[in-house]
Design a protein around this motif. Sequence first.
Motif, PDB file in Angstrom:
ATOM      1  N   LEU A  37       0.812  -1.217   0.000  1.00 23.50           N
ATOM      2  CA  LEU A  37       0.000   0.000   0.000  1.00 23.50           C
ATOM      3  C   LEU A  37       0.848   1.271   0.000  1.00 23.50           C
ATOM      4  O   LEU A  37       0.306   2.377  -0.041  1.00 23.50           O
ATOM      5  N   GLN A  38       2.176   1.110   0.027  1.00 22.59           N
ATOM      6  CA  GLN A  38       3.038   2.271   0.182  1.00 22.59           C
ATOM      7  C   GLN A  38       2.934   3.234  -0.998  1.00 22.59           C
ATOM      8  O   GLN A  38       3.023   4.450  -0.823  1.00 22.59           O
ATOM      9  N   ASP A  39       2.743   2.697  -2.218  1.00 27.39           N
ATOM     10  CA  ASP A  39       2.637   3.593  -3.369  1.00 27.39           C
ATOM     11  C   ASP A  39       1.375   4.447  -3.287  1.00 27.39           C
ATOM     12  O   ASP A  39       1.351   5.597  -3.754  1.00 27.39           O
ATOM     13  N   LEU A  41      -0.882   9.909  -2.294  1.00 30.26           N
ATOM     14  CA  LEU A  41      -1.749  10.824  -1.550  1.00 30.26           C
ATOM     15  C   LEU A  41      -0.956  11.937  -0.878  1.00 30.26           C
ATOM     16  O   LEU A  41      -1.412  13.091  -0.812  1.00 30.26           O
ATOM     17  N   LEU A  42       0.235  11.613  -0.377  1.00 28.80           N
ATOM     18  CA  LEU A  42       1.050  12.647   0.274  1.00 28.80           C
ATOM     19  C   LEU A  42       1.612  13.640  -0.740  1.00 28.80           C
ATOM     20  O   LEU A  42       1.773  14.829  -0.432  1.00 28.80           O
ATOM     21  N   LYS A  68      -4.383  17.523  -2.420  1.00 27.09           N
ATOM     22  CA  LYS A  68      -5.743  17.960  -2.715  1.00 27.09           C
ATOM     23  C   LYS A  68      -6.650  16.802  -3.132  1.00 27.09           C
ATOM     24  O   LYS A  68      -7.848  17.013  -3.358  1.00 27.09           O
ATOM     25  N   THR A  69      -6.091  15.609  -3.250  1.00 25.33           N
ATOM     26  CA  THR A  69      -6.888  14.460  -3.660  1.00 25.33           C
ATOM     27  C   THR A  69      -7.572  13.815  -2.459  1.00 25.33           C
ATOM     28  O   THR A  69      -7.152  13.988  -1.308  1.00 25.33           O
ATOM     29  N   THR A  70      -8.636  13.058  -2.744  1.00 25.27           N
ATOM     30  CA  THR A  70      -9.326  12.268  -1.733  1.00 25.27           C
ATOM     31  C   THR A  70      -9.377  10.816  -2.215  1.00 25.27           C
ATOM     32  O   THR A  70      -9.168  10.528  -3.399  1.00 25.27           O
ATOM     33  N   ILE A  95      -4.265   6.646   7.722  1.00 23.50           N
ATOM     34  CA  ILE A  95      -4.220   7.721   8.723  1.00 23.50           C
ATOM     35  C   ILE A  95      -2.918   7.655   9.514  1.00 23.50           C
ATOM     36  O   ILE A  95      -2.312   8.682   9.828  1.00 23.50           O
ATOM     37  N   THR A  96      -2.449   6.445   9.838  1.00 23.76           N
ATOM     38  CA  THR A  96      -1.182   6.314  10.567  1.00 23.76           C
ATOM     39  C   THR A  96      -0.005   6.787   9.734  1.00 23.76           C
ATOM     40  O   THR A  96       1.060   7.077  10.276  1.00 23.76           O
ATOM     41  N   LYS A  97      -0.189   6.880   8.411  1.00 21.83           N
ATOM     42  CA  LYS A  97       0.868   7.354   7.508  1.00 21.83           C
ATOM     43  C   LYS A  97       0.701   8.839   7.183  1.00 21.83           C
ATOM     44  O   LYS A  97       1.219   9.329   6.174  1.00 21.83           O
ATOM     45  N   GLN A  98      -0.051   9.533   8.036  1.00 23.28           N
ATOM     46  CA  GLN A  98      -0.211  10.993   7.948  1.00 23.28           C
ATOM     47  C   GLN A  98      -1.100  11.451   6.803  1.00 23.28           C
ATOM     48  O   GLN A  98      -1.019  12.605   6.356  1.00 23.28           O
ATOM     49  N   VAL A  99      -1.958  10.577   6.296  1.00 16.77           N
ATOM     50  CA  VAL A  99      -2.987  11.005   5.349  1.00 16.77           C
ATOM     51  C   VAL A  99      -4.193  11.456   6.173  1.00 16.77           C
ATOM     52  O   VAL A  99      -4.707  10.694   7.000  1.00 16.77           O
TER      53      VAL A  99
END
Length: 527
Positions: free
Chosen positions: A441-443, A448-449, A453-455, A487-491
């Motif tokens: 899921l890292q990519d 997202l980071l 502006k994306t969701t 969320i834990t990855k700061q998204v």
Amino acid sequence: LACLLVVGKVYAQKEANIWYFGNAMSLHFLQDTTEIKTEGNAIQMETACGSICDKNGNLLFYTDGITAWNSKHQKIKNADSLDQSATLAIVPKPQEEGVYYVIGGRVLSRNTSRMRDSVNKNLQEIEQIYDYIPDRTIDPKNAILHYAVIDMRKNKGLGEVIQKKISVLDSCLMDICVLKHQNNKDYWLLVHTTHGKKFLAYKIDQKGISQTPVETSIGLGFRHEFKGGRGFFSNNLLVSSLDGRKVAFLNQDFIPSLQVFDFDNNTGKLYNHRQVTIPNKTRFSCVQFSPDNKKLLIFTSEATSDYKNSKVGICQIDFSSALPEFKNLRIRIVGLAIPQNANYYNNPYKMQLAPNGKIYGTSHVFNLIVVHNPNAKLEDLKVQFDYPLKKNSLTIFPQCTHLLPYVPDLPTQIETGKPFTREILFETNKAILKPEYEKDLQDIVDFLLKNPKTTIEISGHTDNEGEESKNKNLSESRAQALANFLITKQVGKERIKAVGYGSSKPIAENTSPEGKAKNRRIEFLIQ
């Protein structure tokens, strides 16, 4: 003698391109062929051997566990008396090119009275694992595991043993596996103790082989038994998948069993134990994972004293299904190539994944067995038994899966406005994201980071089995588990929507196992 076998694409990394084994034989994996050679090899006896090449596929050295020879077939300096009755693996020392660990085992002398004393001391522990059989004794120290260090930079490139007889463990089964660490630089050395449920994982990094293993108590447990003057310490196989995420443990002793585990190749822990039901009158002879890590191949034979009428079969577990079948395995009869004077079953002795993506093994009737397409479905597997080897050459291929480069499937390209999926499997009726899927899921996290502006909408889907309300709740919980990971990855959680659709949006018919598997999915949509 040399014969050529047509093979497929060879991996770029070539450290496992030459296999040396007993009776002066070797396999050479070339660009377009595989060549069987019976000259140049100094190993004349039947034994478990090992060999390793440089990154260009040139032979560096090979060993039978007693001594070691370089590419010129000369004994390597200080290589006498390595004291290994079996070489189990050769592992490059991480971040120090030219230095190698030769890991092997040696059987200790058996002392029946000592073993009986050990049984009395450990009886309570043993009874907790299995029902104790009084007329059999248990030897908790039947084999030791140790290693030597060979530096091929020494002696003008001809090599030198700089350390030997370094103890790892003095109470373990005589089979190991070496797995890739998640960082793709280091390794794990995984062993099982001679009784109990304990797996030990030793990290191998630039500092060496760790003296403090990671312990996991899991599975059925193991009771080593001693009967009639013979120990059965070696009737076990421990194999791993190419990506280092799965382990299969085949116990072929008095109480045969096949167990499958997931392996966290970041922490060294095993989890998610499953037991494979062995059909009556069937003997599992060896197992090996497919190169795509999605299937486990199991060779079988009928348990009959009539060797010439014994049938050889193959089973397969498909991990790409959310619910792989472990109880009602289908067995396909794949071949019967037994000479008139044969006194042995024709089942493979041990199988090994090769650099060309095929699986090789040898049988008790001196044939080379090749599975040409191990990624295929059971009914499509192409297995050949008819490659003759040297007479009386019961051979044991070296374990070298850890030397093969793991090339993961490329993830689906991320495009805004276009749904895409990831192969993420959950345990039955659970919504816990396994650590092994996090790097897949890292990519998505990176995208997202980089595009704040994306969701993203994460949607869970099921097949039509069971109550729809439960399916909807479970699919939503699984989608939320992935949202929590982001969320834990700061998204930001305000950018994430998790929804469960249950079985309301199928992409295939729910009338077949294949269609149901396609419908059990997680989808992502970035806007």
